[in-house]
Scaffold this motif. Structure first.
Motif, PDB file in Angstrom:
ATOM      1  N   THR A 163       0.837  -1.198   0.000  1.00 47.52           N
ATOM      2  CA  THR A 163       0.000   0.000   0.000  1.00 47.52           C
ATOM      3  C   THR A 163       0.872   1.249   0.000  1.00 47.52           C
ATOM      4  O   THR A 163       1.983   1.235   0.553  1.00 47.52           O
ATOM      5  N   ILE A 164       0.397   2.317  -0.620  1.00 46.37           N
ATOM      6  CA  ILE A 164       1.080   3.604  -0.633  1.00 46.37           C
ATOM      7  C   ILE A 164       0.063   4.689  -0.302  1.00 46.37           C
ATOM      8  O   ILE A 164      -1.147   4.491  -0.457  1.00 46.37           O
ATOM      9  N   LEU A 165       0.552   5.837   0.177  1.00 50.60           N
ATOM     10  CA  LEU A 165      -0.357   6.927   0.503  1.00 50.60           C
ATOM     11  C   LEU A 165       0.327   8.267   0.339  1.00 50.60           C
ATOM     12  O   LEU A 165       1.558   8.373   0.333  1.00 50.60           O
ATOM     13  N   ALA A 166      -0.503   9.309   0.209  1.00 52.89           N
ATOM     14  CA  ALA A 166      -0.051  10.700   0.182  1.00 52.89           C
ATOM     15  C   ALA A 166      -1.060  11.517   0.968  1.00 52.89           C
ATOM     16  O   ALA A 166      -2.268  11.262   0.900  1.00 52.89           O
ATOM     17  N   GLY A 167      -0.566  12.502   1.727  1.00 59.80           N
ATOM     18  CA  GLY A 167      -1.485  13.293   2.534  1.00 59.80           C
ATOM     19  C   GLY A 167      -0.926  14.645   2.895  1.00 59.80           C
ATOM     20  O   GLY A 167       0.223  14.982   2.575  1.00 59.80           O
TER      21      GLY A 167
END
Length: 218
Positions: A163-167
């Motif tokens: 999983t990857i994320l940006a915030g």
């Protein structure tokens, strides 16, 4: 469609918050913790293999919304180890256009709980807006599957997936922080049908999860 997700509603919530943010830096130190709680919307980019007995058939998961939370620990001033999860999503399991033509559009529903372990890197500067990126692993738990057509059972395998994320994190000069992030999980699972249909098909779920939350750092 159950659990319809409307992306522009999230954008409409975030843009005013950006305008309200004070021009003060958001700083964290190694050893700091943070907690967050908010609303998460899951929008899967989903499809499956075709059943061998029904050409051009397939199944998919619908979108849904639930409540989620996160706990993070800064291992350095700029990197935090985070574990996050949510209350169960309850998406519908639907047939594709081919199955709907045959009257098998509403196959059932399932409970889905993703739990994420990620390392997040925060790009701190002199503003009140701190962007960050992260990556790690997701444990995707499927359970309580309920098939609606008589004589049909279905089970989805739980999986571990990347999983990857940006915030972004917003500081209003108070103990409360506002956070918005988007994460993508490369999720493949097997859907095992028995009874009226005896076959296992591979599903690509690949959920995108949008989360708007409030938090506290200490």
């Amino acid at each position: 469609m159950k659990g319809v997700f409307v992306p522009y509603l999230t954008s409409a919530a975030v843009i005013p918050l950006l305008g309200m943010a004070l021009a003060a830096p958001v700083y964290a130190g190694a050893g700091d913790f943070y907690v967050r709680a908010g609303v998460s919307a899951m929008d899967p980019d989903t499809s499956s293999e075709s059943f061998s007995t029904i050409s051009r058939s397939g199944v998919r998961l619908d979108s849904d919304i639930t409540l989620g939370g996160a706990l993070g620990w800064f291992v350095t001033d700029y990197a935090a180890l985070e574990i996050s999860s949510s209350l169960p999503y309850s998406p519908d399991l639907e047939g594709n256009h081919r199955l709907k033509e045959l009257g098998i559009g509403n196959i059932g529903d399932v409970k889905y709980v993703p739990t994420y372990l990620t390392m997040n890197v925060f790009f701190q500067d002199t503003s009140a807006v701190t962007p960050y990126l992260g990556g790690g692993v997701a444990f995707n738990k499927f359970y309580d599957e309920n098939a609606r057509p008589p004589g049909l059972d279905v089970n989805l395998d739980s999986t571990f997936d990347p999983t990857i994320l940006a915030g972004v994190e917003l500081d209003f000069g108070t103990p409360v922080l506002v956070n918005f992030d988007v994460r993508y999980t490369l999720l493949d699972t097997d859907a095992k049908f028995s009874g009226a249909i005896n076959e296992t098909v591979e599903m690509e779920v690949d959920p995108v999860v949008f989360t708007l939350a409030v938090g506290h750092r200490f």
